[in-house]
Motif scaffolding. Structure first.
Motif: not given
Length: 114
Positions: A86-95
């Motif tokens: 979830f944290k990685q998905l959220f970081a990808a969405l921010v990028v």
């Protein structure tokens, strides 16, 4: 009498040197700790140190406790939001969002299409 004088002068010099050395080291250590260990750092190193301190303050101090097992939805959402993916998905969405802000968007072209 002479033996006591020799012993006295040796003890006096030893204690005097120890007190002087202790005072000197104490002042150096006090100055070093007063500046939080940054007295000898360059400007860039001090900026990096300050940035790390700010980032440390921005992070949460503790992980919130897991909700009771009777609250199934809350437990599921807690597990979901604390998972690594979830944290990685959220970081990808921010990028991805940042990337979309970089893409030029021309209002005039949009109006010409209509």
């Amino acid at each position: 009498m002479f033996q006591w004088a020799v012993l006295f002068i040796h003890i006096y010099v030893f204690i005097g040197c120890m007190i002087g050395l202790t005072l000197f080291v104490g002042v150096v250590v006090a100055n070093y700790t007063e500046n939080r260990g940054t007295a000898l750092l360059t400007v860039d190193q001090r900026r990096w140190h300050d940035l790390k301190a700010r980032l440390k303050m921005a992070q949460p101090l503790h992980v919130p406790p897991k909700p009771p097992e009777s609250a199934k939805l809350r437990c599921y959402l807690y597990d979901l939001t604390t998972s690594r993916w979830f944290k990685q998905l959220f970081a990808a969405l921010v990028v991805l969002n940042s990337f979309t802000l970089v893409i030029p968007w021309n209002v005039m072209e949009e109006q010409d299409r209509k």
